[in-house]
Design a protein around this motif. Sequence first.
Motif, short mmCIF file in Angstrom:
data_model
loop_
_atom_site.label_atom_id
_atom_site.label_comp_id
_atom_site.label_asym_id
_atom_site.label_seq_id
_atom_site.Cartn_x
_atom_site.Cartn_y
_atom_site.Cartn_z
N LYS A 1 -25.33 19.35 -25.65
CA LYS A 1 -25.38 18.17 -24.79
C LYS A 1 -26.79 17.92 -24.26
O LYS A 1 -27.22 16.77 -24.16
CB LYS A 1 -24.39 18.32 -23.63
N LYS A 2 -27.51 18.97 -23.92
CA LYS A 2 -28.87 18.80 -23.41
C LYS A 2 -29.85 18.40 -24.51
O LYS A 2 -30.81 17.69 -24.26
CB LYS A 2 -29.35 20.09 -22.73
N ALA A 3 -29.61 18.87 -25.74
CA ALA A 3 -30.55 18.61 -26.84
C ALA A 3 -30.29 17.28 -27.53
O ALA A 3 -31.17 16.78 -28.24
CB ALA A 3 -30.47 19.75 -27.86
N SER A 4 -29.12 16.70 -27.36
CA SER A 4 -28.77 15.46 -28.05
C SER A 4 -29.52 14.27 -27.46
O SER A 4 -29.69 14.18 -26.25
CB SER A 4 -27.27 15.21 -27.97
N LYS A 5 -29.95 13.40 -28.37
CA LYS A 5 -30.70 12.22 -27.95
C LYS A 5 -29.81 11.05 -27.58
O LYS A 5 -30.18 10.21 -26.78
CB LYS A 5 -31.67 11.82 -29.06
N ASP A 6 -28.66 10.95 -28.20
CA ASP A 6 -27.74 9.85 -27.90
C ASP A 6 -26.30 10.33 -28.01
O ASP A 6 -26.03 11.45 -28.43
CB ASP A 6 -27.99 8.64 -28.80
N ARG A 7 -25.39 9.48 -27.62
CA ARG A 7 -23.96 9.83 -27.58
C ARG A 7 -23.41 10.14 -28.97
O ARG A 7 -22.60 11.05 -29.15
CB ARG A 7 -23.18 8.69 -26.92
N LYS A 8 -23.83 9.37 -29.98
CA LYS A 8 -23.33 9.56 -31.33
C LYS A 8 -23.73 10.94 -31.88
O LYS A 8 -22.91 11.65 -32.46
CB LYS A 8 -23.88 8.45 -32.24
N GLU A 9 -24.98 11.32 -31.65
CA GLU A 9 -25.46 12.63 -32.09
C GLU A 9 -24.73 13.74 -31.34
O GLU A 9 -24.33 14.75 -31.94
CB GLU A 9 -26.96 12.75 -31.88
N GLU A 10 -24.54 13.55 -30.04
CA GLU A 10 -23.83 14.55 -29.24
C GLU A 10 -22.40 14.75 -29.74
O GLU A 10 -21.93 15.88 -29.84
CB GLU A 10 -23.81 14.12 -27.78
N PHE B 1 -21.24 14.15 -32.79
CA PHE B 1 -21.26 14.79 -34.11
C PHE B 1 -21.54 16.28 -34.00
O PHE B 1 -20.81 17.10 -34.56
CB PHE B 1 -22.32 14.12 -35.01
N LEU B 2 -22.57 16.64 -33.24
CA LEU B 2 -22.91 18.06 -33.09
C LEU B 2 -21.82 18.81 -32.33
O LEU B 2 -21.51 19.96 -32.64
CB LEU B 2 -24.25 18.21 -32.39
N GLY B 3 -21.21 18.15 -31.36
CA GLY B 3 -20.10 18.76 -30.62
C GLY B 3 -18.90 19.03 -31.50
O GLY B 3 -18.23 20.05 -31.37
N SER B 4 -18.62 18.11 -32.45
CA SER B 4 -17.49 18.34 -33.35
C SER B 4 -17.76 19.50 -34.31
O SER B 4 -16.86 20.27 -34.62
CB SER B 4 -17.15 17.07 -34.13
N LEU B 5 -19.02 19.64 -34.75
CA LEU B 5 -19.37 20.78 -35.60
C LEU B 5 -19.21 22.09 -34.83
O LEU B 5 -18.71 23.09 -35.36
CB LEU B 5 -20.80 20.65 -36.12
N LEU B 6 -19.65 22.09 -33.58
CA LEU B 6 -19.52 23.29 -32.75
C LEU B 6 -18.05 23.62 -32.51
O LEU B 6 -17.66 24.78 -32.55
CB LEU B 6 -20.26 23.09 -31.43
#
Length: 92
Positions: free
Chosen positions: A42-51, A53-58
């Motif tokens: 959440k801190k490293a993501s630049k926008d909501r869409k990236e957050e 996507f990365l959150g779903s992978l995690l």
Amino acid sequence: MTEIEMKYGFPLFTRATPLVSLGKNEKIVISDIWAFWDYVVKKASKDRKEEDFLGSLLEQAKHFYKTAEASPVKSQPLLYYYSFLNFSISQK
């Protein structure tokens, strides 16, 4: 209000900074490794869409890992592989 010492880590962050420093041989005391990495994403993501996507992978990595722990020994390597694969991609 009781003041929390700086030595205690996640989930009781005491610094009000948007930066996450994981280097310099600093020790971070955490109670839940998955919640910590969710915080980092959440801190490293630049926008909501990236957050998202990365959150779903995690989240997938977490589910594969927990499934591997409860699976028979012969099934564990593949499940751990998928867990670490998703985890590594989520960390860019």
